[in-house]
Design a protein around this motif. Sequence first.
Motif, short mmCIF file in Angstrom:
data_model
loop_
_atom_site.label_atom_id
_atom_site.label_comp_id
_atom_site.label_asym_id
_atom_site.label_seq_id
_atom_site.Cartn_x
_atom_site.Cartn_y
_atom_site.Cartn_z
N GLY A 165 -0.66 -8.68 -2.76
CA GLY A 165 -0.24 -7.62 -1.85
C GLY A 165 0.42 -8.17 -0.61
N GLN A 188 -3.22 4.81 4.49
CA GLN A 188 -2.66 4.13 3.33
C GLN A 188 -3.75 3.82 2.32
N THR A 189 -3.31 3.52 1.10
CA THR A 189 -4.25 3.06 0.10
C THR A 189 -4.78 1.68 0.48
N HIS A 190 -5.96 1.39 0.02
CA HIS A 190 -6.61 0.10 0.28
C HIS A 190 -6.21 -0.88 -0.82
N LEU A 191 -5.66 -2.02 -0.44
CA LEU A 191 -5.27 -3.04 -1.40
C LEU A 191 -6.40 -4.03 -1.62
N LEU A 199 1.66 -6.77 3.50
CA LEU A 199 1.31 -5.72 4.46
C LEU A 199 2.19 -5.79 5.71
N PRO A 245 0.84 -1.20 0.00
CA PRO A 245 0.00 0.00 0.00
C PRO A 245 0.87 1.25 0.00
#
Length: 327
Positions: free
Chosen positions: A240, A117-120, A242, A98
């Motif tokens: 992704g 943060q951006t959403h994955l 995290l 993200p």
Amino acid sequence: MDFHPVERASEAFQQSLTAEEIEKACRRAFSDAALVSAVELGTGMYNNVYRVTLASQVRPVILRVAPPEGRQFRSERHLMRNEFASLPWLAVIAPLMPRVLAADWSHEVIGRDWMIQTHLDGIAAPEHLGTYPRTAWPAFFRQMGAIARSVHDVRGPHFGPVSGPGYATWSEAVIASLEEIAADLDGVGLDAADVRKVAAVAAHESAVLDEVTEPRLLTGDLWTVNALMAPAAPEPVITGVLDFDRTWFGDPAADWTIRMATAKADEREAFWEPYGVLDRSPAAVWRARVYEARHLGAIRLERHRLAKADAVHESYGAMAEVLAGLT
């Protein structure tokens, strides 16, 4: 705003924000913030994590909030700041991570560190990997091995946590980490004698640790729980990764990822195909025992934080086995 926090006991380690605090954080990050909803995700065991929908954003964003500083262990202090400092070093896997949209360590808004943060997209691997036949699982672990290899190939400027403190030698970094864990165990009333014994053995045999002369980037916590997968791919695909708040520079064999990859001889054997051969020399085997002791000490603290008394008790037997192999 439609607000859905996770309900917890008053004595629980994690404590949710209020709707007002979430609104304040979003207004600081986005001047035109108009919140539609905030849903706390109960997947993390350290930070509070919210999926936030804003009227001005096409996609939801993720708000992560660190524990209050007074509740953080010495060995886990400022983990979110460590992750933020790690981002330039993790550029090699940036497409899987993200993006940080905002970060605030000032405590002016909510009294805690936080970042947005951006959403994955993707489904958590522990939920989705099991929907495939086991014969397909090696594909997942090959990808994990390739990700770990790319991270471990990054050379760092010092030993120890990415954001510091930095150490000139690997033994100094390992011993300091063990001593911090021991101090944290003391602070919560748990016996830390076995962790201190490991630190003493490590200091006595520091030359073996200092055969590691080049600091490499370690993921700190990467395994299935921190991976996302494509929902409808014909075989497992990691989309992704995290939570890199425990990154540090040191011996790749000390990484949690390597600990988990070596834990069982099953489908995860595919991990080693892209990763390469693990050093099995007597010195490397000895160092691996020190690393396992460090992992067990950190696990003991986490189990205490989660109020898992039986699991805390079990950690002493596991540590005794490791110590027997060190002395």
